[in-house]
Design an enzyme around this catalytic site. Sequence first.
Site, PDB file in Angstrom:
ATOM      1  N   LYS B 116     -39.092  30.933 -35.727  1.00 28.15           N
ATOM      2  CA  LYS B 116     -40.001  29.860 -36.141  1.00 28.15           C
ATOM      3  C   LYS B 116     -39.645  28.531 -35.493  1.00 28.15           C
ATOM      4  O   LYS B 116     -40.503  27.694 -35.271  1.00 28.15           O
ATOM      5  CB  LYS B 116     -40.002  29.731 -37.663  1.00 28.15           C
ATOM      6  CG  LYS B 116     -40.341  31.025 -38.407  1.00 28.15           C
ATOM      7  CD  LYS B 116     -41.622  31.676 -37.925  1.00 28.15           C
ATOM      8  CE  LYS B 116     -41.811  33.064 -38.508  1.00 28.15           C
ATOM      9  NZ  LYS B 116     -42.778  33.886 -37.764  1.00 28.15           N
ATOM     10  N   GLU B 200     -38.981  21.569 -43.525  1.00 24.17           N
ATOM     11  CA  GLU B 200     -40.083  20.712 -43.080  1.00 24.17           C
ATOM     12  C   GLU B 200     -40.769  20.079 -44.263  1.00 24.17           C
ATOM     13  O   GLU B 200     -40.525  20.436 -45.420  1.00 24.17           O
ATOM     14  CB  GLU B 200     -41.066  21.493 -42.204  1.00 24.17           C
ATOM     15  CG  GLU B 200     -41.702  22.659 -42.886  1.00 24.17           C
ATOM     16  CD  GLU B 200     -42.575  23.468 -41.922  1.00 24.17           C
ATOM     17  OE1 GLU B 200     -42.298  23.508 -40.720  1.00 24.17           O
ATOM     18  OE2 GLU B 200     -43.532  24.076 -42.408  1.00 24.17           O
ATOM     19  N   HIS B 235     -45.598  32.166 -52.837  1.00 27.38           N
ATOM     20  CA  HIS B 235     -45.861  32.138 -51.400  1.00 27.38           C
ATOM     21  C   HIS B 235     -46.314  33.487 -50.862  1.00 27.38           C
ATOM     22  O   HIS B 235     -46.230  33.743 -49.671  1.00 27.38           O
ATOM     23  CB  HIS B 235     -44.649  31.623 -50.618  1.00 27.38           C
ATOM     24  CG  HIS B 235     -44.171  30.301 -51.121  1.00 27.38           C
ATOM     25  ND1 HIS B 235     -44.906  29.154 -50.967  1.00 27.38           N
ATOM     26  CD2 HIS B 235     -43.072  29.950 -51.816  1.00 27.38           C
ATOM     27  CE1 HIS B 235     -44.255  28.159 -51.541  1.00 27.38           C
ATOM     28  NE2 HIS B 235     -43.142  28.618 -52.059  1.00 27.38           N
ATOM     29  N   ARG B 292     -49.012  40.656 -35.187  1.00 27.50           N
ATOM     30  CA  ARG B 292     -49.327  42.015 -35.653  1.00 27.50           C
ATOM     31  C   ARG B 292     -50.689  41.971 -36.325  1.00 27.50           C
ATOM     32  O   ARG B 292     -51.264  40.916 -36.522  1.00 27.50           O
ATOM     33  CB  ARG B 292     -48.292  42.450 -36.684  1.00 27.50           C
ATOM     34  CG  ARG B 292     -48.183  41.411 -37.816  1.00 27.50           C
ATOM     35  CD  ARG B 292     -47.372  41.902 -38.985  1.00 27.50           C
ATOM     36  NE  ARG B 292     -46.825  40.794 -39.764  1.00 27.50           N
ATOM     37  CZ  ARG B 292     -47.484  40.108 -40.679  1.00 27.50           C
ATOM     38  NH1 ARG B 292     -48.735  40.404 -40.950  1.00 27.50           N
ATOM     39  NH2 ARG B 292     -46.914  39.117 -41.333  1.00 27.50           N
TER      40      ARG B 292
END
Lengths: 169, 507
Positions: B116, B200, B235, B292
Site C-alpha cells: 500500500k 493516514e 471495515h 483480482r
Amino acid sequence: MIRHEFVRDGVSFATDAVVDENSFLVSVDGIEFRFVLRGTGRYRLSVDGHRIAIAAVRVRDRYLVDINGHQLEFRDPSSDTIAAAGGSAGAGDQIFAPMPGKVVKLLVSEGDDVEVGQPLIIVEAMKMENQVRAGAAGRVASITVAAGDQVDTESPLIRLDLVPESDQN
Amino acid sequence: MFSTILVANRSEIAVRVINGCRTLGIRSVSVYSDADVNAKHRHYADESIHIGAAAPSESYLNIERIIAAACEAGAQAIHPGYGFLSENPAFAEACRDAGIAFIGPSAASMRLMGNKVASRKAMADAGVPLTPGMQSASSDLDLYRTEAERIGYPVMIKAAAGGGGKGMRVVDEPKDLAGAVEAAQREALNAFGDSSVYMEKFIARPRHIEFQIMADQHGNVVHLFERECSIQRRHQKIIEETPSVALTESLRAEMGESAVAVARAANYVNAGTVEFLLDTDGSYYFLEMNTRLQVEHPITEMVTGIDLVAEQIRIAAGEELSPAVRQAHQRGHAIECRIYAEDGENGFLPATGTIALYSEPVGPGIRVDSGVEAGAEIGIDYDPIMAKLIVHAGSRDDAIGKMITALKEFHILGVQTSRRFMIDCLEHAEFRAGNTFTSFISDHMLTRPVVADEMIQAGAAAASLAALAAAHHARLSTGEGSNQPLTPWQTIGAWQIGSSISHEATS
C-alpha cells in the site's frame, strides 16, 4: 388439537395446533396463525392479508424458525440443556468465549476492578480480533486461559466477583 | 482459447468461476481440502482434485500442490478467485514457470499494488489524488504521534500488506494511539505474515466508491463504472450497490478517468478494482487497487450485462476487450447483500454450525451466488461468506424493495446470519434517502427495531409445526400412522425432514 410448549429467552409459549388435509391452524396466546406446507420445513403463513414464506425445523432439542429474516430459536421446556444456557458471553460473573478461536491478549489481571463494557480479553477467530467485554462491573477473581490458548464456544475465560447492585450508584 | 481451467479457490467464488468456464464451453477443475470433501464447489466442477489438509497453508494457500493439481488435470490456465493466492505475485510467477496462464494481472502489478505504501507513491507520481498521511510504514511511535498531530485526529492505522479490514484501527484521541498501532501490527502479522503498518487521515463522513477496471494485453483499458460499498461493519463490506446516488455524470467520468490512470500506471492487465474514498464535498482520494475479481463483482455484471469472469478468461487467452466491454453502459440498479456465517444480532461474531435448512429465493432479477447447500458444516477454517444475494431492478427504490423481499425468502437455519440486520439497514429512512456513508452502521444501527410480539408468537406457532413434522416422520419410520387422518405431509408429497431436496439452485 395438539398442544406444545416452548421457551425463548425465558418466555414460555403454549401452542395449540389443528391439522387438516391442507393446512395447519395454530393458536398462541389466543392469536391464530394459519400455515400451508410448501416443502421440507417450508411453509406459507397468512398475516395481515399477506402470505409470507417461513421455515421451521427441529434440530435435536432446538426448534429453529426463519421468519421475515429473523432466525428465532425455541426450546422444549423439559429439555435439560436449558440450565446450561444461562452463561451467555459476559452477562454474569463467569465470562465465556463467544466463539471458537485463539486467545491473543489478556487486557486485565486477577484483582483488577472492571466496569460494564470494559474489554477483558481479545480472542482471534477467522483472522479478526474480537474483544470480549465485561457484562457487569466487578473484580477479576480468576483467569482460566493464557495468551495463545485455543478456546471453544462457551469455554470459561474469566470469573468476576460482581459488584453488588447497591454499590453501583 | 483454453480447454481446461483449474479454479484455485473454494465455496461461492469457485462455483461462480466454474459457471464462467461453462459459458465458454471450457472444462473446469476444482480443488478441495479435507474440510471440503462434501463441499458444493468440489462436486460442481467437471473434475476435482484433493490438495491437502484443512489448514489453508496445506491446501488453498499451497502453491506447489495447486500447480501439481493443474498439471495433473492438464489445465492450461488457473483462475485464483479472490482471497487465498489471488493477490500473491509468487503464485502468478509459479504459474508462468509451469507454463500455465494465470487469469489475472502480472506479478509486477500485484507486487506494486500489494504494497500500500509503494502504490501510494506510484499513484501520487501519476497524479491520482491521495489522502494525507505517512509516506512509508514505520514502527516508530514518536513518528506516529508527530504525524497524527500534523494531519489531525481522527487518524487510521492500516496494514501495509493489508485488505479486507484486517490490521485496521481508527484512533480518535492521542491516548489510544499506541494501543491501536500494536493491535494493528498483531493483526497484520497474523493475517498477512507482515506486521508493517502506516497511518493516514481518517475522513469523517466518506463513501466508499470503487471502479471496476478491465484491461487487455493490447493496451486497452476501460472502466465499467462504480460500485458503492459504504455499508460496512468493522471495515468489512456487507451491502453494495450500483450506481451510486452520490455521483453526477461529470464526477463519474472524472473518477473513472482516475481509475483508468491508476491501472495504466500499474501496467495493469485483466480485471481489477480501484477503490476511492469520496468526501461529502465531492473530493475523492485513492485508497488502493485490488488486483483480482472482487466479491461484489456481480452488481457490475447486473447493470452492464457483462460476464466479468468470461471476460477475464478471454483477456488471459490474449483476446482484445470485447465490443460489449468497450461500449458498456449502466442499466437499472443492482444491490448485493453478503450472507456471512455471523451473528448479526450479537456483534457479528463468527457463527458455526450445520445448515439444517437451506432455501434460496427465486424470481426475475434475483441472483444467488452460493457456496453452500443443506447439510453443509460451517467451521472456522475459512472465510465465513456462505452466499451472496444480488438483485437487479429498474430503479434504486425497486431494487431495495426486491432485496428486502428476497432476504425474507432466503431461508437458512442452523447457522446464524445477518439477514435481518441487512433488512433493517435497507428499510432505514437514511438508506432509502441515499445517505449511505461508511459510518452508516454506527450512526443508525446501534439501536434496532424490536422484534414484534406477534412475530415471535408466529415463530412459536411455526415451532409447533416443526415438532409435528418431526413426530410425523418418526411415526412413518416406525410404520405407525397408516390409520391416522390425512395431513398436509401426505397430501402434498413425501418431503423428508433433513433431506437436501429443499435446495433450489439458481446460479
